[in-house]
Motif scaffolding. Structure first.
Motif, PDB file in Angstrom:
ATOM      1  N   ILE A  34       0.850  -1.191   0.000  1.00  0.00           N
ATOM      2  CA  ILE A  34       0.000   0.000   0.000  1.00  0.00           C
ATOM      3  C   ILE A  34       0.887   1.241   0.000  1.00  0.00           C
ATOM      4  CG2 ILE A  34      -1.934  -1.125   1.171  1.00  0.00           C
ATOM      5  CD1 ILE A  34      -0.998   0.098   3.767  1.00  0.00           C
ATOM      6  N   SER A  35       0.333   2.346  -0.452  1.00  0.00           N
ATOM      7  CA  SER A  35       1.088   3.595  -0.524  1.00  0.00           C
ATOM      8  C   SER A  35       0.332   4.678   0.246  1.00  0.00           C
ATOM      9  CB  SER A  35       1.268   4.012  -1.990  1.00  0.00           C
ATOM     10  OG  SER A  35       1.922   5.262  -2.090  1.00  0.00           O
ATOM     11  N   ILE A  36       1.005   5.276   1.212  1.00  0.00           N
ATOM     12  CA  ILE A  36       0.409   6.333   2.031  1.00  0.00           C
ATOM     13  C   ILE A  36       1.160   7.634   1.754  1.00  0.00           C
ATOM     14  CG2 ILE A  36      -0.092   7.102   4.380  1.00  0.00           C
ATOM     15  CD1 ILE A  36      -0.182   4.160   5.212  1.00  0.00           C
ATOM     16  N   TYR A  37       0.412   8.710   1.590  1.00  0.00           N
ATOM     17  CA  TYR A  37       1.044   9.978   1.218  1.00  0.00           C
ATOM     18  C   TYR A  37       0.394  11.117   2.001  1.00  0.00           C
ATOM     19  CZ  TYR A  37      -3.096   9.584  -1.770  1.00  0.00           C
ATOM     20  OH  TYR A  37      -4.364   9.363  -2.229  1.00  0.00           O
ATOM     21  N   PRO A  38       1.151  12.227   2.179  1.00  0.00           N
ATOM     22  CA  PRO A  38       0.609  13.358   2.962  1.00  0.00           C
ATOM     23  C   PRO A  38      -0.165  14.357   2.096  1.00  0.00           C
ATOM     24  CG  PRO A  38       2.919  13.728   2.470  1.00  0.00           C
ATOM     25  CD  PRO A  38       2.571  12.389   1.867  1.00  0.00           C
ATOM     26  N   LYS A  39      -1.075  15.052   2.775  1.00  0.00           N
ATOM     27  CA  LYS A  39      -1.795  16.164   2.134  1.00  0.00           C
ATOM     28  C   LYS A  39      -1.992  17.251   3.177  1.00  0.00           C
ATOM     29  CE  LYS A  39      -4.688  14.509  -1.673  1.00  0.00           C
ATOM     30  NZ  LYS A  39      -6.107  14.434  -2.128  1.00  0.00           N
ATOM     31  N   LYS A  51      -2.418  15.688   6.863  1.00  0.00           N
ATOM     32  CA  LYS A  51      -3.116  14.418   7.023  1.00  0.00           C
ATOM     33  C   LYS A  51      -2.548  13.432   6.014  1.00  0.00           C
ATOM     34  CE  LYS A  51      -7.531  15.995   8.898  1.00  0.00           C
ATOM     35  NZ  LYS A  51      -9.011  15.876   8.797  1.00  0.00           N
ATOM     36  N   TYR A  52      -2.684  12.167   6.320  1.00  0.00           N
ATOM     37  CA  TYR A  52      -2.114  11.132   5.473  1.00  0.00           C
ATOM     38  C   TYR A  52      -3.218  10.265   4.878  1.00  0.00           C
ATOM     39  CZ  TYR A  52       2.383  12.530   7.310  1.00  0.00           C
ATOM     40  OH  TYR A  52       3.499  13.249   7.630  1.00  0.00           O
ATOM     41  N   PHE A  53      -3.099  10.028   3.574  1.00  0.00           N
ATOM     42  CA  PHE A  53      -4.132   9.311   2.844  1.00  0.00           C
ATOM     43  C   PHE A  53      -3.529   8.081   2.146  1.00  0.00           C
ATOM     44  CE2 PHE A  53      -5.736  13.483   3.457  1.00  0.00           C
ATOM     45  CZ  PHE A  53      -7.124  13.361   3.545  1.00  0.00           C
ATOM     46  N   MET A  54      -4.420   7.161   1.793  1.00  0.00           N
ATOM     47  CA  MET A  54      -4.022   5.955   1.082  1.00  0.00           C
ATOM     48  C   MET A  54      -4.917   5.825  -0.143  1.00  0.00           C
ATOM     49  SD  MET A  54      -4.003   2.049   2.546  1.00  0.00           S
ATOM     50  CE  MET A  54      -5.678   2.206   3.167  1.00  0.00           C
ATOM     51  N   ILE A  67      -8.481   7.318   0.933  1.00  0.00           N
ATOM     52  CA  ILE A  67      -9.025   7.219   2.287  1.00  0.00           C
ATOM     53  C   ILE A  67      -8.045   7.847   3.269  1.00  0.00           C
ATOM     54  CG2 ILE A  67     -10.116   5.647   3.934  1.00  0.00           C
ATOM     55  CD1 ILE A  67      -8.727   4.043   0.916  1.00  0.00           C
ATOM     56  N   HIS A  68      -8.577   8.593   4.222  1.00  0.00           N
ATOM     57  CA  HIS A  68      -7.761   9.176   5.283  1.00  0.00           C
ATOM     58  C   HIS A  68      -7.397   8.069   6.282  1.00  0.00           C
ATOM     59  CE1 HIS A  68      -7.712  11.342   9.345  1.00  0.00           C
ATOM     60  NE2 HIS A  68      -6.526  11.554   8.768  1.00  0.00           N
ATOM     61  N   VAL A  69      -6.089   7.883   6.544  1.00  0.00           N
ATOM     62  CA  VAL A  69      -5.674   6.800   7.447  1.00  0.00           C
ATOM     63  C   VAL A  69      -4.944   7.295   8.684  1.00  0.00           C
ATOM     64  CG1 VAL A  69      -5.568   5.008   5.684  1.00  0.00           C
ATOM     65  CG2 VAL A  69      -3.548   6.424   6.121  1.00  0.00           C
ATOM     66  N   TYR A  70      -4.445   8.551   8.672  1.00  0.00           N
ATOM     67  CA  TYR A  70      -3.684   8.995   9.839  1.00  0.00           C
ATOM     68  C   TYR A  70      -3.579  10.513   9.868  1.00  0.00           C
ATOM     69  CZ  TYR A  70       0.208   9.558  13.121  1.00  0.00           C
ATOM     70  OH  TYR A  70       0.989   9.918  14.182  1.00  0.00           O
ATOM     71  N   SER A  71      -3.655  11.074  11.088  1.00  0.00           N
ATOM     72  CA  SER A  71      -3.393  12.499  11.311  1.00  0.00           C
ATOM     73  C   SER A  71      -2.384  12.610  12.442  1.00  0.00           C
ATOM     74  CB  SER A  71      -4.671  13.242  11.717  1.00  0.00           C
ATOM     75  OG  SER A  71      -5.630  13.191  10.694  1.00  0.00           O
TER      76      SER A  71
END
Length: 935
Positions: A34-39, A51-54, A67-71
């Motif tokens: 999976i790839s998670i990236y910041p916004k 916030k970090y999304f996938m 999808i938002h997965v982490y703040s």
């Protein structure tokens, strides 16, 4: 932050530990799947925050693609990561096409307006018209959702459903048109249907690939699905399935060329039942004595079909034993855990004991209360490691079947130990029970398992006393011979965690135990009782050969309770104290908070006992004359009359002997035997301690007030006791007078007769004699019942008065001293204690003492695991016996150090030492024979 770092943060929370074993075999790590990236949030309340999304592997039904997965410093969404990993697995392992999968598909229930959404729906084709599989995913550690999944399946008409939290899974199956009440071992692949899964053959190799499983969770799921409503004994029925599966795995590994396993379900419950029941019968034929002859599986055939599905894909043989422990302990009824004190010893405690005592391949090892067989299993792995079936088979024949012995009285415990020994590849040759009591050898001859134990010990030449030719024919049927020949044995090593709870009350059995003598003495004519763990201490020492060694888990009270000094003295006369390790207060939670320690001893050899006897002869002549000391104490007091003659006004605490005038040794004997100022804080649980602390925090009355109140209370007891004695004596006098009066009435009537005969005419005498004969007979008959009652009353009073006088003596130091003086056993104990202390000074050997500060469990009784610097769980490495399992956070044993590395512990750095390894270094430094470093 990169994807890997975000994942570590998402799963760092202890409540969502990084347990994603479902995805261990995907061919690449999670952060590459999976790839998670910041916004950066551009507007609204959180503008400027990162916030970090996938990116979803396939679009959601709503069209959403990320999808938002982490703040940072905020919420995380671990459940969404589990969902995306399942999508990846469906596509890359089960070979479904992305267009056949839908995420968050709305599910409508009749006329319900607010539709709910299924996490993942897999369709039969890209048209997405016919649901094939519905998946309900949860974050790690979550257990709920199975009922929710069932409702989706029923609403959509899907035949298969999967519930998963990333490590545990359950697969539901509805064989249309039946109700949704069955299970599968796996979900169908692309192009397969449930029937293909059911009919697919599996080999041992397939099972080995599924090495990470939670057997306790499997059982819990089965309870929810069928077992709770089956009406059958869950423990026994699950055990039958375990035995059938172990036998099948053994046969597949050893005797089937293709290694195909037969423990699997069919579409027809009748076929499934016949197949599994046949495997069970074959297992009972090979491993006899565990179940009744001709016993069958009692689960309903449709219920059995459900149970087989989740068990089918796992490999029990050679599986991690702590996993099985958790499952078996879960199955044990609560009553057995609490009332009988039966709960499993944590594996790290067991490993510590085994390492410290270092059993050898040619030494006989016994656990007289073997429970799950943990001590025996660890001894086997320590002495004879095995990494494959060939090694396990060699170990069974060359070591385990000869040198490992276990006994357990309770049915479920003995079955558990057999099962775990089979899983480890032992064959359970010398596990005896149920209904075989280590504490009472006379019961052995009455059960088949007990007779096998007797015969086995005889054949192995483990009896201390050689059986005479005259006794040989009756050995297996005479209970007196059982005590004669099986009370003392010759084992090299004994490891035990005897049950803490319960008391033994059989007077005849207790009479065989030295440690039960105080209980027998206290009981007098009443029923005696002694705690089971106390008797186990003596049993273990008696079953050790001279020079043999033992580790015993005991309540802390046995080590420091003042009233139990006689136990410690008895042990130290029989054995050398090697070590005492205090276990953490959470060790046996959630079952009990009792503080416990492990006692390590080595039984004295005959030569050592002779040396001790010489020392005893040397020091005995200097022993204080306690009889004279006590007599002088009593005679020098202001009032020296005996209790029997003392006046009430003289019987006052003011005239008593103060404690500061009594020698410490005498005062200790009084405190131990007469319950004087005795506290049991040493055996209290944590909750007891907290209660006492709360009491200490409350306002206290002035000291003088408490002392005066206590003094007055005791004086009142003295006065009441004196009144009771006076009343009993008066009643005795009256009863005796009444008896004398009855005899006087007979004498008076006889005297009257004689007087009348003296003045009567000769012709009248016959009539007078007849008359008085009848009167005397009538009076005697009348008095007979009265005399019987009076004599019984006198006998009872004559018994009650000394008892009341004894109770009165217990209320004062002077009275207690009189009891000690009149009791040869107590005088003997005083002398022996002094002599023992002098002998200890002469022997002056070192003792290893340690206290565990990291017990491996939290206050709730859940295991605590090690984390690395990144917060990830630390797991045992490849080829380790516990490979892939998280490492428990404890300080009893360092699993990274092998037996080979411990052969010279002085070379191990201090930072590598846990308690077990520190003892090994201590033992080698002090030249203990069982840890001696070979030159």
């Amino acid at each position: 932050m990169k994807t890997k770092e975000i994942i570590e943060r998402v799963f760092k929370d202890p409540s969502t530990k990084h347990e994603l074993t479902e995805f261990d075999n995907l061919g690449k790590p999670i952060h590459e799947i999976i790839s998670i990236y910041p916004k950066i949030v551009e507007s609204g309340r959180e503008a400027g925050k990162t916030k970090y999304f996938m990116k979803s592997l396939i679009p959601f039904a709503s069209g959403k693609e990320e999808i938002h997965v982490y703040s940072e410093g905020g919420k995380s969404n671990p459940e969404e990561i589990v969902r995306q990993l399942w999508v990846y697995k469906l596509i890359n392992v089960y070979e479904y096409k992305p267009e056949e999968i839908e995420l968050e598909k709305s599910v409508h229930f009749g006329t319900e307006i607010n539709a709910k959404a299924a996490d993942i729906v897999v369709y039969t084709d890209a048209a997405k018209q016919t649901p094939k599989i519905i998946l309900e995913v949860k974050k790690p550690k979550r257990k709920n959702g199975i009922e929710q999944l069932k409702s989706y399946l029923n609403a959509e008409g899907s035949p298969v459903g999967l519930w998963s939290n990333g490590s545990d899974r359950i697969i539901l199956y509805r064989p249309y048109p039946k109700d949704f009440d069955d299970t599968l071992s796996d979900i169908p692949r692309h192009g397969q249907n449930p029937k293909d899964v059911l009919e697919a053959k599996k080999t041992i190799g397939h099972l080995k690939a599924n090495r990470n499983f939670n057997f306790k969770k499997i059982i819990q799921d089965l309870e929810e699905l069928v077992l709770a409503d089956s009406g059958a004994d869950e423990f026994n029925e699950i055990f039958k399935l375990i035995f059938a599966k172990i036998w099948d795995e053994k046969e597949a590994s050893e005797n089937r060329k293709d290694q195909v396993v037969e423990f699997r379900k069919s579409t027809d419950p009748e076929i499934t039942y016949d197949r599994i029941n046949m495997l069970f019968h074959r297992a009972t034929e090979e491993w006899q004595g565990i179940f009744d002859e001709n016993e069958n599986i009692k689960l309903r055939k449709d219920h059995l079909n459900v149970c087989v599905g989740p068990m089918e894909p796992v490999l029990l043989m050679g599986s991690n034993l702590r996993i099985m422990d958790d499952a078996f302990e879960y199955l044990l009824p609560t009553e057995a855990k609490k009332k009988k004190g039966q709960f499993f010893t944590p594996r790290h405690v067991v490993e510590m004991c085994v390492r410290m005592l270092n059993p050898k391949r040619n030494e006989y090892v016994m656990d007289p209360a073997c429970g799950s067989g943990g001590f025996l299993l660890h001894a086997m792995d320590w002495c004879y490691p095995a990494e494959n079936n060939e090694d396990r088979e060699l170990r069974k024949h060359r070591y385990a079947s000869k040198y490992l012995w276990g006994i357990d009285f309770e049915t479920r415990a003995s079955k558990t130990s057999r099962a775990l020994m089979l899983i480890a590849g032992d064959g359970h040759s010398n596990i005896f029970g149920p209904d075989v009591s280590s504490l009472d050898p006379k019961t052995w001859y009455s059960t088949s398992s007990g007779q096998k134990l007797m015969q086995g010990l005889k054949d192995a030449k483990l009896l201390k006393e050689k059986i005479s030719a005259a006794d040989e024919p009756n050995l297996l049927k005479d209970e007196d011979l059982a005590w004669r020949y099986f009370d003392e044995l010759k084992f090299d090593v004994i490891l035990a965690n005897p049950p803490f709870a319960g008391e033994m009350k059989d007077k005849k059995m207790l009479s065989h135990y030295d440690l039960a003598k105080p209980a027998l003495k206290r009981a007098k004519d009443k029923q005696p009782k002694e705690e089971r763990d106390v008797l186990f201490i003596e049993r273990i020492l008696k079953w050790l050969k001279p020079g043999g060694r033992a580790a015993i888990v005991l309540p802390q009270g046995k080590f420091n309770n003042s009233s139990l000094a006689f136990i410690r003295e008895w042990i130290l006369r029989k054995a050398r104290l090697l070590a005492v390790v205090g276990l953490h207060g959470n060790t046996f939670k959630p079952h009990t908070g009792t503080k416990t320690s492990v006692l390590f001893v080595q039984k004295y050899t005959d030569e050592q006992l002779k040396n001790i006897e010489k020392i005893k002869d040397t020091v005995a002549s200097n022993c204080p004359d306690y009889e004279t000391i006590i007599k002088e104490l009593i005679s020098n007091t202001q009032k020296s009359q005996s209790i029997e003659n003392i006046d009430q006004q003289d019987l006052s605490e003011n005239d008593d002997i103060s404690e500061d005038k009594i020698p410490e040794a005498v005062l200790e004997i009084m405190q131990e035997n007469f319950n004087v100022d005795k506290t049991d804080s040493d055996s209290e649980t944590e909750s007891d301690s907290q209660d006492k602390n709360r009491e200490k925090d409350s306002p206290e009355e002035p000291e003088s007030s408490d002392d005066d109140s206590e003094s007055l209370d005791n004086q009142d007891k003295i006065d009441a006791a004196y009144e009771k004695i006076s009343s009993l004596r008066n009643s005795l006098i009256k009863a005796k007078h009444k008896l004398i009066n009855l005899e006087s009435d007979l004498e008076a009537l006889a005297l009257k007769r004689d007087q009348e005969l003296q003045v009567a005419q000769k012709s009248e005498k016959a009539e007078i004699k007849t008359k008085y004969k009848e009167e005397l007979k009538s009076l005697k008959d009348k008095q007979k019942t009265q005399q019987k009652q009076l004599k019984a009353e006198i006998k009872s009073l004559e018994k009650a008065i000394p008892e009341a006088e004894y109770e009165l003596k217990l209320l004062t130091n002077r009275g207690r001293l009189e009891i000690v003086l009149q009791d040869s056993d107590l005088i003997g104990a005083l002398k022996n204690r002094w002599i023992d202390a002098e002998i200890a000074k002469r022997l002056d050997y070192p003792i290893f003492m340690a206290v565990s500060e990291r017990g491996g469990k939290n206050n709730s009784g859940d295991y605590e695991y090690m984390h690395d610097k990144n917060g990830d769980l630390v797991e045992f490495p490849e080829n380790h016996p516990q490979e892939g399992q998280p490492v428990i956070n404890q300080d009893l044993v360092n699993y990274n150090l092998t037996a080979k590395e411990l052969e010279n512990a002085a070379e191990i750095t201090d930072d590598q030492l846990c308690i077990a390894e520190a003892f090994v270094r201590f033992a080698q430094k002090n030249n203990f024979d069982f840890w001696r470093v070979e030159a």
